[in-house]
Every structure is written in structure tokens, then in C-alpha cells.
Design an enzyme around this catalytic site. Structure first.
Site, short mmCIF file in Angstrom:
data_model
loop_
_atom_site.label_atom_id
_atom_site.label_comp_id
_atom_site.label_asym_id
_atom_site.label_seq_id
_atom_site.Cartn_x
_atom_site.Cartn_y
_atom_site.Cartn_z
N ASP A 274 1.87 6.66 3.09
CA ASP A 274 2.29 5.81 4.04
C ASP A 274 1.38 5.66 5.29
O ASP A 274 0.80 6.70 5.36
CB ASP A 274 3.58 5.45 4.20
CG ASP A 274 4.05 4.17 4.54
OD1 ASP A 274 5.24 3.86 4.30
OD2 ASP A 274 3.07 3.48 5.26
N GLU A 464 10.61 -3.26 9.30
CA GLU A 464 10.64 -1.92 9.59
C GLU A 464 11.86 -1.36 10.59
O GLU A 464 12.91 -1.90 10.60
CB GLU A 464 9.26 -1.03 9.62
CG GLU A 464 8.28 -1.33 8.60
CD GLU A 464 7.21 -0.49 8.51
OE1 GLU A 464 6.07 -1.08 8.34
OE2 GLU A 464 7.28 0.73 8.73
C1 GLC Z 1 3.63 0.26 6.77
C2 GLC Z 1 4.94 0.56 5.61
C3 GLC Z 1 4.35 0.28 4.16
C4 GLC Z 1 3.16 -0.65 4.15
C5 GLC Z 1 2.19 0.41 4.86
C6 GLC Z 1 0.79 -0.50 5.00
O1 GLC Z 1 4.15 1.38 7.65
O2 GLC Z 1 5.91 1.47 5.56
O3 GLC Z 1 5.52 -0.45 3.48
O4 GLC Z 1 2.64 -0.70 2.88
O5 GLC Z 1 2.57 0.50 6.31
O6 GLC Z 1 0.93 -1.83 5.59
#
Ligand code: GLC
Length: 578
Positions: A274, A464
Site C-alpha cells: 500500500d 480512509e
Molecule cells: C491508499 C489506500 C489504498 C489505495 C492506495 C492507492 O492509501 O489504502 O486502498 O489503493 O493508497 O491509492
């Protein structure tokens, strides 16, 4: 391939880091670029996206081995970053439909609209099992029951297709099952970055319970649907079997990433970290890179650190702290996906489907999804369905705000209020079906002669941890929403309340003032789908994907709990089917 070329394939940069100088892609031999939430080309149109991705692709093909780039984007409820895309209900609403075939159709449309603009890879679907609605990502979950989330793994087939060769077609993308695992099962009040948050927290569980609650969707995504990539979670797992007190971040959890996922479950795709997640691991950057690679991570979303990442991993390999066999395994997994996507034969965007983006046919499917996602929780005296001849008074800011009804991951990462995308608001849908409609967002206009009131309450967008309760958010209704319910419902004969939110809100006290109450979730661009069930064009069929709490303090409350006593139970939903 040289070791440097192999390591380059394991590195993914954010477009913002390389857009000014795509030659960095060539210099580092980068395997991938992504658009983080809201990271859009200046020209946010289908052609603008495709031109951007192709420009980066040209830089990748200028390397010695001409290995094509793979481009990832968060198409989590349609290609939400793109203005004009069909925007579906967020997953919590799709869970309420109990319709896996519809979810598959949603993701096929999303794949068509995404790939026509360049990205061949989506960081979706989230197979999080949301156990505590105080989590800001509850709406990204299909629900609290692992069996429901597992049923919705049909989403992977929608994205990838099911037959050999499908993935190379112009209407398919590589899917990502995320966030492995236990992201929605963390303990409220744990903090990773110092702020009070449940997001990116700690899942405290026995291995047996973890296998029962958090793993089932991934077993299905891998074994039944052959998902091409998986994203480990920011969160940690702390085994009660071993005596709690030793939480291990998923980004470096060798037992779960390699032992369980790759060896036991048989995952053959690749793991993508991530957003800079490895930088939350203990120790120096070298410690972080080494721990994650050796735990089984294959590609690294290091948005603004790819030069440091490639340099550091090369040093770890040279020092013998990361075996070349681990590098070869990671690169083999990544290149296999690129071959299956047909990128070696057709590296540039196939734009033949651009004309279908946001088409009436696509929007009709999203409208059906909106209708099927509506959950009727109260309907005294058969208040619903309404008659088109009704004299209707509508109140509430969420009645006429397509940004609020779409939520996070819509054009921007956090989403935003206002007229941000084309589509129909809930109010516009009401006006399509009834002729005598008065709208007053704050219910300041006098109620005079109307026999029916519709009050639309709910949340404003977030994404988030920003949406975590304790981070400035609450499950309680706002004062304005409570006031609107009080004003309108005391002045009309029939009062309907719609809750446009990413999760259940506390309505225990207000419920008595209403004749009908509907959980509308986050419907996306096709708000008219709400009117389809309000006025009986379609029956209400939706059922709760999560338990509805009596109070915020009752969280977490989940089906199967001892002394289970929510306001409305998991699976509840009235129907108006004749
Ligand atoms: C974010 C999220 C993830 C996402 C990634 C790219 O922090 O946790 O779900 O796919 O970054 O945007």
C-alpha cells in the site's frame, strides 16, 4: 535481465513524481506507475488519461528490454477519478443488493471505462470485512459477514473475465483484492501514526478466528476467481494464540503473506504494497525494504521514493540479505501479469470503448444498482411507495448534492460536496416522478399544503482514516439533520427520511418521528435510482449488509455476537414487492 532491471520491475511510482520528467521511468526501468486518489491528468478527460498513460508507456518501452509499464488506479466504485465516468454505489450499498451477478456487471463496466482511458490495473475490490462502523472505510466493504463478502468476489470476474485471454482484451483489467487481511477488523482506539484512529490499527485475533472472519474472501478471490494481485493492509495482526503484545504489520507478515497466502491458499499473482506502507515498518529504510521483500511482497508502491527503493534493494541483494531467488520470484509474478494483460503485444491504450464511458446503457446498470441497494427499515402505514400526485416537501443538504451522494474516491481522494460529476441527484430523481415538489435544504421555506415530506440526512464525503470516529467524525446525526427531521415531520402527514451515508447513523431517537426510513448509503452518480423505489417503479429489496447500532457506544456490533441487540439486525429489510 540484470539485477537492476529486475528490481526496477518491483518499483511503482506515483504519477505526480514522474509526470514532469517521464524519462525517470526509463532511467529506473520502473515496472509501474499509479494514480493515487485524485491524482488526475490536467486534462481530466478520457483522451487526457489515455495520452498520459501512453506517454509514460513510451518511456518504459525506451529501456533496453522494452518491458511495458502497468498503470494502476483506484476504480473502487467505477473509474471515480475520471469526470464523466459511471459512478456506482460504494460497496456497502452493493452488499445491500445481495446481487453478486450485478456486482460482476458493475465491475465489467468499470473495467471497460477504466481500460479505455489507459490504466490496465485497478486497486479494487476491497474485500474488507467491516466489523466496526466507526472505521472510515466501512463504506468500502460489502459488509460485516465474511460469507456476504465472499459471495461478492464475483467482482473479480467482472474486472478480469474468466476465460484464458480475456485479460488481454480492451474491456478487462487486472484486479486487486485488498487490503490483506483484517483491515476492517481492527480494535477501535489503536493508533499507528499518533492520531486517534481505527484505520491502519491492530487486529487482535486467534488464528482460528482470523481464518473464519478475515480470510474467506481471499480464499475465494484466489482459488475461485484467480485474482491477479493482492494488496496487504497497513494494519497489523496480533495473535492471541501467542499471547498478545506483538502486533506485526501486514506489509512484513511472512507467516500470512508467504506461509498462508502464497503457499497454503496458493496465490500465484503478485503482492503490491500500500501507499508507502513499508515506511511504517520498524528500523531503517533498508530494514523496511528487506523485511517486506523477504516476507513476500513483490511490488512496492513507493510513490515518491522509487530511486531510494531501487538503490536500497540492490544493496540488500548485493549484501546477500535478500536472495536473488526471492527477486526472481517477484519479477516472474509481475511479468506473468503483464503477459496476461497482453501488454507486450499491445502496450498502448486501446481506445475503442471510449465512447461507452458514462453511456446511458452503463448508467442504467448503475441506476438499477442504486435501486437494489436501498434498504427500507421502517414503513408505517405503507407510507411507501409514494404517489406521483403527492404534494412533496424535500429538505436536507444531501437531497441535491451529487458530491455528497458519491462520497470519497470521487474525482478527488476525499471526495467533495457539490456538483462535481454528471449524473442525477436524489432530488432530480424525485422531480422526474412527481410534479409538485418544493425543495428547501434547511427547511426554512414554509410547509404549506404539502402532505408528504422527504428529509435527506447523512454524511459529507471522506476517505480512509479521515472518516474514523474520533478523527472529527461521529455516527450521530448532525444538529441540522435532526432539526430538519423535527421541522418537516411535525408539519406533514407522511414523513420519509433517507440516510445518505457511508455507514449506519444513530437514528434511535428520531425514528419515532418518521413514517418511513431508508438506508440509501452512497448511491453515486445515478441518484434517480432512489426514486425508482420511493415511487414504486421497482420494489424495495435491499437488506442490511451491516448491523444497525442503537448508539455509537454499541459498536462493534455484529451478527453472531452474544447478547446481539442492534436497532436493526444484519440482513433486515422490508420489501414493497406486491
Ligand atoms: C491508499 C489506500 C489504498 C489505495 C492506495 C492507492 O492509501 O489504502 O486502498 O489503493 O493508497 O491509492
Amino acid at each position: 535481465m540484470t539485477t537492476a532491471e529486475k528490481i526496477g520491475q518491483m518499483a511503482q511510482a506515483e504519477r505526480g513524481a514522474i509526470d514532469a520528467d517521464p524519462a525517470q521511468i526509463t532511467a529506473l526501468g520502473l515496472g509501474s506507475v499509479l494514480s493515487g486518489g485524485g491524482s488526475t491528468p490536467a486534462d481530466n478527460t478520457p483522451a487526457g488519461w489515455a495520452d498520459m498513460v501512453d506517454r509514460y508507456q513510451r518511456a518504459a518501452l525506451a529501456t533496453r528490454l522494452h518491458i511495458p509499464l502497468i498503470y494502476g488506479v483506484d476504480s473502487v466504485h467505477g473509474h471515480g477519478n475520471l469526470v464523466g465516468a459511471t459512478v456506482f454505489p460504494h460497496n456497502i450499498g452493493m452488499g445491500a443488493t445481495r446481487d453478486p451477478a450485478l456486482v460482476r456487471r458493475e465491475e465489467q463496466i468499470t473495467a471497460i471505462e477504466t481500460r479505455a482511458t489507459g490504466p490496465q490495473w485497478v486497486f479494487a475490490p476491497c474485500f474488507c470485512v467491516a466489523r466496526d462502523d466507526r472505521w472510515g472505510r466501512t463504506y468500502e466493504s460489502f459488509g460485516e459477514d465474511p460469507a456476504l463478502v465472499t459471495a461478492m468476489t464475483t467482482a473479480v470476474d467482472g474486472f478480469q473475465g474468466t476465460r484464458p485471454g480475456d485479460l488481454a482484451g480492451p474491456g478487462r483489467v487486472l484486479a486487486t483484492a485488498k487490503h490483506f487481511a483484517g483491515d476492517g477488523d481492527t480494535v477501535y482506539g489503536t493508533s499507528t501514526s499518533g492520531t486517534y484512529t481505527i484505520d491502519q490499527g491492530v487486529t487482535v485475533s486467534s488464528r482460528a478466528r482470523f481464518a473464519r472472519i478475515d480470510l474467506p474472501p481471499y480464499v475465494a478471490a484466489v482459488r475461485a476467481h484467480h485474482v491477479g494481485s493482492i494488496m496487504p493492509s497497513f494494519s497489523s495482526v496480533d495473535w492471541t494464540d501467542d499471547g498478545v503484545g506483538n502486533p506485526v504489520k501486514m506489509s512484513a507478515h511472512a507467516e500470512l503473506l508467504t506461509g498462508v497466502l502464497k503457499k497454503k491458499i496458493g496465490f500465484k499473482g503478485f503482492l503490491i504494497s500500500d501507499w508507502a506502507a513499508i515506511q511504517q515498518l520498524p528500523g531503517t529504510y533498508a530494514d523496511q525494504v528487506r523485511a517486506s521483500v523477504n516476507a513476500g511482497m513483490d511490488m512496492f508502491m513507493e510513490p515518491y521514493s522509487t530511486p531510494q527503493f531501487t538503490r536500497t534493494l540492490a544493496a540488500e541483494v548485493a549484501a546477500g540479505r535478500v536472495k536473488i531467488s526471492r527477486i526472481d520470484d517477484a519479477v516472474r509474478r509481475i511479468l506473468t501479469a503483464k503477459f496476461e494483460l497482453g501488454l507486450f503485444e499491445h502496450p498502448y491504450t486501446d481506445r475503442r470503448n471510449i465512447g461507452t464511458i458514462g453511456s446511458p446503457a452503463h448508467r442504467a446498470v448503475a441506476r438499477q444498482a442504486v435501486a437494489e441497494s436501498q434498504v427500507l427499515l421502517k414503513n408505517s402505514g405503507h407510507a411507501l411507495p409514494l404517489k406521483p400526485s403527492a404534494k412533496i416537501y424535500v429538505a436536507g443538504a444531501n437531497a441535491d448534492d451529487i458530491g455528497n451522494q458519491s462520497g470519497g474516491w470521487t474525482v478527488t481522494w476525499q471526495g467533495q460536496s457539490g456538483n462535481v460529476i454528471p449524473g442525477t441527484t436524489i432530488l432530480q430523481g424525485i422531480r422526474q416522478r412527481a410534479s409538485d415538489v418544493t425543495y428547501s435544504a434547511d427547511a426554512s421555506a414554509p410547509v404549506s399544503g404539502q402532505d408528504t415530506g422527504i428529509v435527506v440526512v447523512g454524511e459529507t464525503p471522506y476517505a480512509e482514516g479521515v472518516g474514523d470516529v474520533g478523527n472529527g467524525h461521529t455516527l450521530n446525526l448532525s444538529g441540522a439533520d435532526k432539526a430538519n427531521i423535527g421541522k418537516v415531520c411535525s408539519a406533514v402527514k407522511t414523513c420519509v427520511v433517507l440516510d445518505v451515508a457511508g455507514r449506519p447513523q444513530i437514528v434511535t431517537d428520531e425514528l419515532a418521528e418518521t413514517d418511513a426510513f431508508v438506508a440509501s448509503w452512497l448511491p453515486g452518480s445515478e441518484g434517480a435510482g432512489v426514486s425508482d423505489v420511493l415511487f414504486g417503479a421497482r420494489p424495495f429489496t435491499g437488506r442490511l449488509p451491516v448491523s444497525w447500532p442503537r448508539s455509537e457506544a454499541q459498536e462493534p456490533v455484529n451478527v453472531g455476537d452474544r447478547d446481539y441487540a442492534p436497532l436493526f439486525p444484519y440482513g433486515y429489510g422490508l420489501t414493497t414487492r406486491r
